[in-house]
Design an enzyme around this catalytic site. Structure first.
Site, PDB file in Angstrom:
ATOM      1  N   PHE A 161      -1.961   5.748   7.335  1.00  0.00           N
ATOM      2  CA  PHE A 161      -1.410   4.887   8.534  1.00  0.00           C
ATOM      3  C   PHE A 161      -2.103   3.474   8.743  1.00  0.00           C
ATOM      4  O   PHE A 161      -2.064   3.000   9.826  1.00  0.00           O
ATOM      5  CB  PHE A 161      -1.143   5.654   9.841  1.00  0.00           C
ATOM      6  N   CYS A 166       4.207  -3.432   3.408  1.00  0.00           N
ATOM      7  CA  CYS A 166       4.789  -2.123   3.832  1.00  0.00           C
ATOM      8  C   CYS A 166       6.173  -2.241   4.687  1.00  0.00           C
ATOM      9  O   CYS A 166       7.206  -1.538   4.439  1.00  0.00           O
ATOM     10  CB  CYS A 166       3.788  -1.222   4.833  1.00  0.00           C
TER      11      CYS A 166
HETATM   12  P1  NAD Z   1      -2.442  -1.828  -4.152  1.00  0.00           P
HETATM   13  O1  NAD Z   1      -1.481  -2.381  -5.017  1.00  0.00           O
HETATM   14  O2  NAD Z   1      -3.304  -2.413  -3.142  1.00  0.00           O
HETATM   15  O3  NAD Z   1      -3.200  -0.567  -4.942  1.00  0.00           O
HETATM   16  C1  NAD Z   1      -2.799   0.404  -5.841  1.00  0.00           C
HETATM   17  C2  NAD Z   1      -3.909   0.325  -7.026  1.00  0.00           C
HETATM   18  O4  NAD Z   1      -3.421   1.397  -7.938  1.00  0.00           O
HETATM   19  C3  NAD Z   1      -3.952  -0.716  -7.973  1.00  0.00           C
HETATM   20  O5  NAD Z   1      -5.234  -1.349  -8.009  1.00  0.00           O
HETATM   21  C4  NAD Z   1      -3.261  -0.293  -9.238  1.00  0.00           C
HETATM   22  O6  NAD Z   1      -3.978  -1.181 -10.396  1.00  0.00           O
HETATM   23  C5  NAD Z   1      -3.467   1.204  -9.324  1.00  0.00           C
HETATM   24  N1  NAD Z   1      -2.531   1.988  -9.959  1.00  0.00           N
HETATM   25  C6  NAD Z   1      -1.332   1.715 -10.692  1.00  0.00           C
HETATM   26  N2  NAD Z   1      -1.171   2.800 -11.545  1.00  0.00           N
HETATM   27  C7  NAD Z   1      -2.068   3.413 -11.671  1.00  0.00           C
HETATM   28  C8  NAD Z   1      -2.498   4.417 -12.449  1.00  0.00           C
HETATM   29  N3  NAD Z   1      -1.534   4.903 -13.170  1.00  0.00           N
HETATM   30  N4  NAD Z   1      -3.602   5.003 -12.719  1.00  0.00           N
HETATM   31  C9  NAD Z   1      -4.721   4.555 -11.869  1.00  0.00           C
HETATM   32  N5  NAD Z   1      -4.490   3.534 -10.651  1.00  0.00           N
HETATM   33  C10 NAD Z   1      -3.217   2.968 -10.819  1.00  0.00           C
HETATM   34  O7  NAD Z   1      -1.448  -0.901  -3.232  1.00  0.00           O
HETATM   35  P2  NAD Z   1      -1.808  -0.468  -1.637  1.00  0.00           P
HETATM   36  O8  NAD Z   1      -1.406  -1.485  -0.834  1.00  0.00           O
HETATM   37  O9  NAD Z   1      -3.166   0.245  -1.687  1.00  0.00           O
HETATM   38  O10 NAD Z   1      -0.548   0.927  -1.654  1.00  0.00           O
HETATM   39  C11 NAD Z   1      -0.582   2.171  -2.182  1.00  0.00           C
HETATM   40  C12 NAD Z   1       0.332   2.723  -1.384  1.00  0.00           C
HETATM   41  O11 NAD Z   1      -0.185   3.217  -0.047  1.00  0.00           O
HETATM   42  C13 NAD Z   1       1.463   2.630  -1.337  1.00  0.00           C
HETATM   43  O12 NAD Z   1       2.462   3.613  -1.321  1.00  0.00           O
HETATM   44  C14 NAD Z   1       1.638   1.858   0.189  1.00  0.00           C
HETATM   45  O13 NAD Z   1       2.984   1.756   0.570  1.00  0.00           O
HETATM   46  C15 NAD Z   1       0.971   3.017   0.655  1.00  0.00           C
HETATM   47  N6  NAD Z   1       0.371   2.143   1.948  1.00  0.00           N
HETATM   48  C16 NAD Z   1      -0.146   1.116   2.112  1.00  0.00           C
HETATM   49  C17 NAD Z   1      -0.785   0.503   3.334  1.00  0.00           C
HETATM   50  C18 NAD Z   1      -1.212  -0.890   3.266  1.00  0.00           C
HETATM   51  O14 NAD Z   1      -1.590  -1.327   4.212  1.00  0.00           O
HETATM   52  N7  NAD Z   1      -1.659  -1.690   2.180  1.00  0.00           N
HETATM   53  C19 NAD Z   1      -0.841   1.451   4.326  1.00  0.00           C
HETATM   54  C20 NAD Z   1      -0.552   2.661   4.462  1.00  0.00           C
HETATM   55  C21 NAD Z   1       0.355   3.025   3.059  1.00  0.00           C
END
Ligand code: NAD
Length: 429
Positions: free
Chosen positions: A152, A260
């Protein structure tokens, strides 16, 4: 405890650093080798207040490390978190291919019991699919549990949110992984809710959609305020003092964006549809949000008339304050729409200019906030960075060809701005 996080982005990196901070040993995995190299060399791929110091401290203490090898991550820990992207598909549903791929990779590396925890935001019932996939691809046929642990955090406040969560949600299919999950989170002194996996997954989509709904609600109220001469901030203050409502997420603006809310909202609408329910309330939330941007552009056009060839200064490119994230940023959309009308843009953001350069071309990136207005026909505030409140207004008024300011974030007082000689247009006031 020994923990692995797969996906070292906004969620994975901050989670990894905070887990390490409370004493766990954490391996952060990312398939982006350049990112891993940068982190190993002490660099920081994202801006998040307090994160750099936290990462440095825990790397030096030997509690936080980085690798591009999922296998290494799986071998080193008993609990594996998944924090990879779940981007939207063109029809609004969720692209789960990143999750599926990681599930396969974990499965093929497992040689002993593991708990696989999904932290990414996923549609309800994804946990079942992850469990099926792992079972299918696990050559060693070892035992495992899956859990859902939605995140969250708010970008811009992520370290604080992770260190002091309002609650921790843990979704499980059996009691077996519960104690380990509780042990991971005990140092954070937050209430822990244990549910079934479907409920945990739904909590995240329902919560984000509700927050988006709250924003659209006040934005709709802002339209009525404009039509009547009322002030939306005063209305929000009066509403927000009711404990049942609360003041947060009642700031009228040019609309919400980011990686998000828009995607989680469309995903929830899609999932509901698949389950036979037309969640029309949430469609209205989207419609109001889109309308906010349209109305703001209309205001600019009504005031400046023809935008072709006009110079407009834009303050803010990030989707909100305190972050360098420009994914689905309303500020970037605004810039594109102004460009489409033929406007020439001078833009500034305290942290997001590097990331913006990939998606916003043919603009002048200005290094200092107070230089943006130079020679412009109008200035626009698109992101609520606190430092924009310290804009040198006297100077802006002098260097603008006309003292016109469109404030998409209601940062200034209407009367004060008018007293300073500005034509000042904000939202719902
Ligand atoms: P992001 O794009 O910043 O980070 C994701 C990372 O995963 C990237 O660095 C990418 O290279 C890596 N990745 C992709 N495929 C991979 C694999 N097969 N093996 C290893 N690494 C891999 O994304 P984020 O913002 O951190 O979001 C991640 C999840 O969390 C999403 O589902 C998002 O909805 C959720 N989320 C995000 C937030 C936010 O504020 N950003 C808050 C809560 C939930």
């Amino acid at each position: 405890m020994k923990l692995t996080i797969i996906g070292t982005g906004y969620v994975g990196l901050v989670t990894g650093a905070c887990f390490a901070e409370v004493g766990h040993h954490v391996v952060c995995v990312d398939c982006d080798e350049a990112k891993v190299k940068m982190l190993r060399a002490g660099g920081m791929p994202i801006y998040e207040p307090g994160l750099e110091e936290l990462v440095k401290k825990n790397v030096e203490a030997g509690r936080l490390s980085f690798t591009a090898s999922t296998q290494e991550g799986v071998e080193k820990s008993d609990v594996i978190f998944i924090a990879v992207p779940t981007p939207p598909m063109p029809d609004g549903s969720v692209d789960l291919s990143f999750i599926e791929r990681v599930a396969r990779e974990i499965a093929s590396s497992m040689t002993s019991y593991k708990i696989i925890v999904d932290k990414s935001t996923v549609p309800v019932k994804t946990g079942d699919k992850v469990a099926e996939t792992i079972k299918r691809y696990c050559k060693a046929k070892v035992d495992f549990d899956v859990a859902s642990n939605p995140e969250f955090l708010r970008e811009g406040f992520a370290v604080d949110d992770l260190m002091h969560p309002d609650r921790v949600v843990i979704g499980v299919r059996s009691q077996r992984p519960v104690q380990a999950m509780k042990d991971i989170y005990t140092p954070f002194n937050a209430p822990i809710i244990v549910t079934d996996i479907n409920s945990a997954e739904l909590i995240k989509h329902a919560a984000n959609s509700f927050l988006a709904l709250k924003i659209s609600y006040i934005n709709a109220v802002s339209v009525i305020c404009e039509a009547t001469g009322a002030n939306v901030q005063e209305v929000a203050n009066g509403m927000g003092m009711d404990n049942r409502i609360g003041r947060r997420f009642l700031d009228a603006s040019l609309g919400f964006g980011g990686s998000c809310f828009p995607k989680d909202l469309s995903a929830f609408i899609q999932i509901s549809e698949q389950l036979g329910y037309d969640f029309s309330l949430l469609k209205e939330v989207q419609r109001i949000n889109d309308g906010q941007m349209d109305r703001f552009i209309k205001k600019i056009i009504e005031t400046l008339w023809v935008l072709k060839g006009k110079k407009i200064g834009v303050l803010g490119l990030a989707f909100k304050q305190n972050t360098d994230d420009v994914r689905m940023s309303p500020a970037i959309e605004l810039c594109h729409r102004l460009q489409k009308e033929g406007a020439i843009l001078r833009v500034y953001d305290p942290k997001a200019m590097e990331k913006a350069k990939a998606v916003l071309k043919d603009v002048t990136y200005v290094d200092k906030m107070n230089d943006v207005a130079e020679g412009c026909d109008a200035l626009v505030i698109a992101t609520e960075w606190p430092e924009f409140k310290k804009l040198d207004l006297e100077r802006a008024r002098k260097v603008l060809t006309h003292p016109i300011l469109f404030d998409g974030r209601n940062l200034f007082d209407v009367k004060e701005m008018e007293a300073l000689g500005f034509i000042y247009k904000s939202i719902g006031r």
